[in-house]
Design a protein around this motif. Sequence first.
Motif, short mmCIF file in Angstrom:
data_model
loop_
_atom_site.label_atom_id
_atom_site.label_comp_id
_atom_site.label_asym_id
_atom_site.label_seq_id
_atom_site.Cartn_x
_atom_site.Cartn_y
_atom_site.Cartn_z
N SER A 310 0.86 -1.20 0.00
CA SER A 310 0.00 0.00 0.00
C SER A 310 0.88 1.22 0.00
CB SER A 310 -0.94 0.00 1.22
OG SER A 310 -0.19 0.17 2.41
N VAL A 311 0.46 2.29 -0.73
CA VAL A 311 1.21 3.53 -0.83
C VAL A 311 0.28 4.61 -1.36
CG1 VAL A 311 1.97 3.17 -3.20
CG2 VAL A 311 3.42 4.52 -1.67
N ASN A 312 0.55 5.93 -1.00
CA ASN A 312 -0.14 7.05 -1.64
C ASN A 312 0.88 8.12 -1.98
OD1 ASN A 312 0.37 8.38 0.73
ND2 ASN A 312 -1.77 8.86 1.21
N LEU A 313 0.39 9.32 -2.39
CA LEU A 313 1.31 10.35 -2.92
C LEU A 313 2.28 10.86 -1.89
CD1 LEU A 313 -1.22 12.39 -5.12
CD2 LEU A 313 0.47 10.72 -5.87
N VAL A 314 1.94 10.76 -0.59
CA VAL A 314 2.81 11.37 0.43
C VAL A 314 3.45 10.31 1.32
CG1 VAL A 314 1.56 13.55 0.42
CG2 VAL A 314 0.81 11.71 1.93
N SER A 315 3.31 9.02 0.94
CA SER A 315 3.96 7.97 1.74
C SER A 315 5.46 8.05 1.53
CB SER A 315 3.45 6.60 1.32
OG SER A 315 2.07 6.47 1.57
N PRO A 316 6.23 8.06 2.62
CA PRO A 316 7.70 8.07 2.43
C PRO A 316 8.20 6.78 1.81
CG PRO A 316 7.14 7.88 4.76
CD PRO A 316 5.85 8.14 4.05
N LEU A 317 7.64 5.57 2.22
CA LEU A 317 7.99 4.27 1.66
C LEU A 317 6.74 3.42 1.58
CD1 LEU A 317 11.29 3.43 3.59
CD2 LEU A 317 11.11 4.10 1.19
N PRO A 318 6.67 2.44 0.62
CA PRO A 318 5.51 1.55 0.59
C PRO A 318 5.48 0.66 1.83
CG PRO A 318 6.71 1.50 -1.49
CD PRO A 318 7.59 2.22 -0.52
N GLN A 319 4.27 0.29 2.26
CA GLN A 319 4.05 -0.63 3.37
C GLN A 319 3.47 -1.91 2.79
OE1 GLN A 319 2.57 1.35 7.10
NE2 GLN A 319 1.94 2.94 5.63
N SER A 320 3.92 -3.13 3.30
CA SER A 320 3.51 -4.39 2.70
C SER A 320 3.28 -5.45 3.76
CB SER A 320 4.56 -4.86 1.70
OG SER A 320 5.78 -5.15 2.36
N VAL A 321 2.61 -6.60 3.30
CA VAL A 321 2.39 -7.78 4.11
C VAL A 321 2.57 -8.98 3.19
CG1 VAL A 321 -0.10 -7.70 3.75
CG2 VAL A 321 0.82 -9.01 5.66
N SER A 322 3.26 -10.13 3.62
CA SER A 322 3.59 -11.28 2.77
C SER A 322 3.15 -12.57 3.46
CB SER A 322 5.08 -11.34 2.48
OG SER A 322 5.51 -10.16 1.83
N ARG A 323 2.79 -13.65 2.58
CA ARG A 323 2.45 -14.99 3.06
C ARG A 323 3.01 -16.01 2.08
NH1 ARG A 323 -1.97 -15.21 6.59
NH2 ARG A 323 -1.47 -17.44 6.72
N LYS A 324 3.60 -17.16 2.54
CA LYS A 324 4.13 -18.23 1.72
C LYS A 324 3.16 -19.39 1.77
CE LYS A 324 8.26 -21.04 0.94
NZ LYS A 324 9.62 -21.38 1.41
N ILE A 325 2.89 -20.08 0.57
CA ILE A 325 1.91 -21.15 0.50
C ILE A 325 2.58 -22.43 -0.02
CG2 ILE A 325 -0.04 -19.59 0.13
CD1 ILE A 325 0.07 -20.25 -2.83
#
Length: 1246
Positions: A310-325
């Motif tokens: 997730s990110v928008n115009l003023v986010s300093p860095l993208p934020q994420s979440v991960s899962r392995k299947i």
Amino acid sequence: MEFLSAWIMSPSARLLLCLIWGTQAQQAFRSEPRNLTVRMGATAVLKCEVLRASGTVQWVKDGLLLGPQRSLPGFPRYSMIGNPDRGQYHLQIENSQLEDDAFYECQASQSESSGAIVSNTAWFNVLIPPSKPYFQVDMATPWVAGEMYVVICVAPDAKPVADISLFKDGVELTGAQSFTTSGSKDKLLNMHAEVTVTALSSDNGRQLACRAKNSALFRPVETTMTMNVYFPPQPPFILGLEGEDVRSGRTLRLECVSHGGNPLATLHWTKNGEILSTTWEEDTVVQKSSSVLNLKITPADNHAVLCCESVNLVSPLPQSVSRKITVLFEPEKVIVSGTFTAIEGEELNLSCFATSSNPPVWIRWWLGYKELNTTVVTMEEGNYGGMTTMSNMTHQVSREEDGLKLTCEAFNKGTHFSKTQIAKLSVHYPPQKVWLDGPPRDAPLHAGTKIRLICFSTGGNPTGTLTWFKNGRAVHDALKQTSFDRGVARELVLVLTASDNMAVYRCDATNEAKKTISAYTKLMVHFTAISMKITTTQEELRRGQVVTLECQSGSSNPKANIYWSLGQLRLQGVEKPPKNAQYGGVSVSSSLSLNLSSQHHNQRVICQAHSPVLAEGVNTFFKLNVLYPPEFSPDQPTQVQVVEDDMATIPLLVSANPEEISCIWLHRREKLVKEADLRYHWSDENSLEIKNITRKDAGVYTVKCTNDEGENQTSIMLDVQYAPSVKAEKDPVLVNVGKTADLICVADANPIIHGMFSWKWLGEGEVEMGEETQEDESGLLTIHNVTRAHAGLYQCTANNGIAPPGTVDVQLVVQFKPELQKGAQWRKVASRGDGTTTAEVVCQAEGIPRVDFAWEKNGVRMDFANPRYGERIVREGAVHTSTVQVVNVSAALDYAIFRCTARNSLGEDKLDIQLVSTNHPDPPSSFRQVSVTHDSVTLEWIPGFNGGLRQRFRIRYRWDKSPSFLYMDVFPPGTTTFTVTGLQPVSTYNFSVNARNAIGESEYADNNAVLTITTKERPEPEGDPADDDSLSHSASTLQAYLTLVFSVVFGVLLVLNSLGCFFGLRWKKRQSQKGGRGSSVLDGKKNGEDRSSRSTVSNSNKYESREKINTAAQRTLLIDSGSETDSNVYESYTAESSHYYYPTGHYIPPLSPHTEETRQFDAAHLPMDSHSHVYEDVRDESLYQDILASSLLSPPTLFDQRMPHQMNEWRSAAYPQGTDRVRGFADVHKPKRNSDLPFELQGELV
């Protein structure tokens, strides 16, 4: 005091005060305008009241006079109100505006009784509210949380300046700084307020407000703006993935959610770093972004890492979440390799392979319901992190296991799924028996016969495959193998040929057991020769040579005989001994010799091998290619006919070998080439085409044709037929009267046929054509005893059947001695003898050949060297005219007999012409009837001598029931044929005609003879007989009525005529007493000279005119135009002396008869009644002379009909051509005194 003021303002008090104060009362302000402040749009009144106002009261705005009128034109919102009788001049301003903000004064101008006065200056102050305030901030660019921004609010165009307050979400902002600037108009000010704001994430969506107010507003005006503040979203999280193990083929629905942020977060999915989805949804109500990923799990997803950012115009860095299947999956394929077919007793080796799976599978083998355990299993790493499994199995087969199912099963313990591969086991063993069905072995068969050979086989697994062989070679065109309950069969259908003679046919039965059993048979076949061939040792064959042909037949059984033929001709060859040949047959040969000619070219020599046993034969042919030079066909035409201007086709029928022929065409020994004449064209067959053929193309055409073998030639006659062209052998043809004339025309034509000439007379009337004959190409017209009537053009026409016929005109000139014109007009010439005029004495003769003239005067030959005499000769064809001009005619010297002698080589003729004084005309002659109808009569006459002046004719007629004569003037004046109309049917009329000129009138024609004519009956109209009776009754009634009316009118006219005569004589006497004064004397003299100089020839040349002019009389006085009788011009006269010209061929004015009355008229007031007119006595010339005096002179060109080639000969050099002869047709002037008459009429005649 108030009472006193009220009394003073009353009308009675004013009157009293005026009486007391008189004219010395001074005007003064009772009330003056004061400063006034109003809001924009309000109505204001500036007061001004003047006592004793005697001057003009006006308002002044900033020094500008607004005008004395109370409505104040030019200022629609201004007006002066109040009671003017009380001196009230209040200024009312409606809808106050900024331009009304000014200084105002009330003024009263000076008058006779008072001086001018000016009020105090009043300031009219208009309060202007500010316009709606606005922000000076870039709201298109969103704010970022934590940043500081400057907000400026402007309240424009206020008077006085506005106060500004700034609010954020209802809370007033402090620390604002303000300043003013000039507004859009003079006197207006703008207020600016500036404040610094720090953006917070909580400010997003809140409002900034700016309020402005001044004294012109009851409440402040406000403007707002919504703050848009950007800030980053919260970290995302994944919904829908409970554990890490997932079965392949399942579809996962995963949702990634991120709360907050402005703008809301953008989401995207990745798998192992590769983007799967970039779509998401935004919920502005709950302020979240969500992205749903529908992922169908495949074995490739094993151990994959799913990530949502997730990110928008003023986010300093993208934020994420991960899962392995981890993915559990079965093998994609289970493959059994090896052969499932084996021969009885052999060992079967098979392999079963399972592709990658997780976890690995367990493999088992089954044959029918029996498990096979003789296997070896191996495992290896496979795709997507799985394992592959291989199982190898060995088994010995027996005949009983044929057809059992062989199964390989792969079982996955993780997914609890089993996958199998099944095959059918086939065990082979050989056939048991083979036999044939066909014709007997020793029976002879005819070539071409259709036979059937059938092979049968039983037993074996699979059933046997049957194969036919001929002499050890497989036969591939056998029918398809068929099956029956015990085995198989295969049929071979044969159409016997020579190759089947003594041939061995074998049938083999075999299958996969690799053991073969066979059966065979042998055939005997009779056949004709299998081939035919004709050969020769000569490479080229030419005309005149002997060629030897050899015919060789192929193998035949039994032996054949050879025969030769050429077309329908049978030839005998030399046969040779037979030889053994293939297929068990024999071969024979024969030779043939031929003597070649061109006729043999392309013919076929046929050789036939005939079998007497089979009653059949085989043919072949040898096509003769005989080389020979060009030869022309017997059908080649020797003559070709064509019509001129058509296209001629000269066919060329030629043959040769080789066919490449080169032909040249010769005409008159010259070679024809297309470049020399584009009309030549050669077709593919070398035929010659000539376009637009002409007679010059006729003749012999020779064609020479050449090829490699030689040359030949032939000739063709081209006969060009063309229409006749005719010419006269002699033109003109001269012949004397009474002799024989031969007119010959010669035709150039092809063909010349009998009776192709004809002759036609081109002149007027009919003449005896004479005798027509033909001599070859000449046509003759022979006219015996030629008369003058035969003279003229003859047309010779030649027609040979080809259009168009040819014609030529031949002039026949008949020569005769001169014949002079000797009518009355030719025997006299009139002219005044006072020495001032010129006379022309005309002599006209017809004659051929050329006519010469000789003149005598009183028997003495005339000397044309005398300047008083001149001769002019005009020749027009056979007409020769000699005119003697006598200048200054003297009665004593020239009134004489002039003798004209005309002569040529055939004879002469003479005429005596008398030159006399002008006089009244001679009477006409030969007065006769031309035609008569029920209401008209056409008359004709020959004019007499005109007396030297222009003459006209008048017809007198009388109805047998009429009391007096009726008169009708002939129009045009010179015509000699006239139709009297308006007559009664079946009525008898008496007609007479006389001539009139300016001097007088003649007697009536033919010694005053009367021509009695009865009109015809009225033609009966078509229609009902009853209507005819009514018409007849009406006509008789109308006739009686008209008779009565006519009698009354005639009586009245008789009385008026008598009165007219009386008053006319008195007027004439007065006119004669006034004559001789002024210019009339000179005019009369001049007119007299003109009349005396006129010749009569123009009229006399036309005296024999017989043209019938169906003219009616015009009911006005007619004025002669001076034209000839066949002229196309005449003149109508009106009281205004205007002239109207009409062609006589188209305009025939109607004339009405008039009764015979004598009346005198004033020449200046001629009667213009269109229905009737009355003539004076014929001796009274005044009326006619006044009218004729205004007529136009005819131009000489109207009468000079000479062509350019006509001869004009004068014998006098002193007097050239151009006399006053044509003025003989001009106007006639009125002599008003005796001295104005011609000299010869002034006293006694000489």
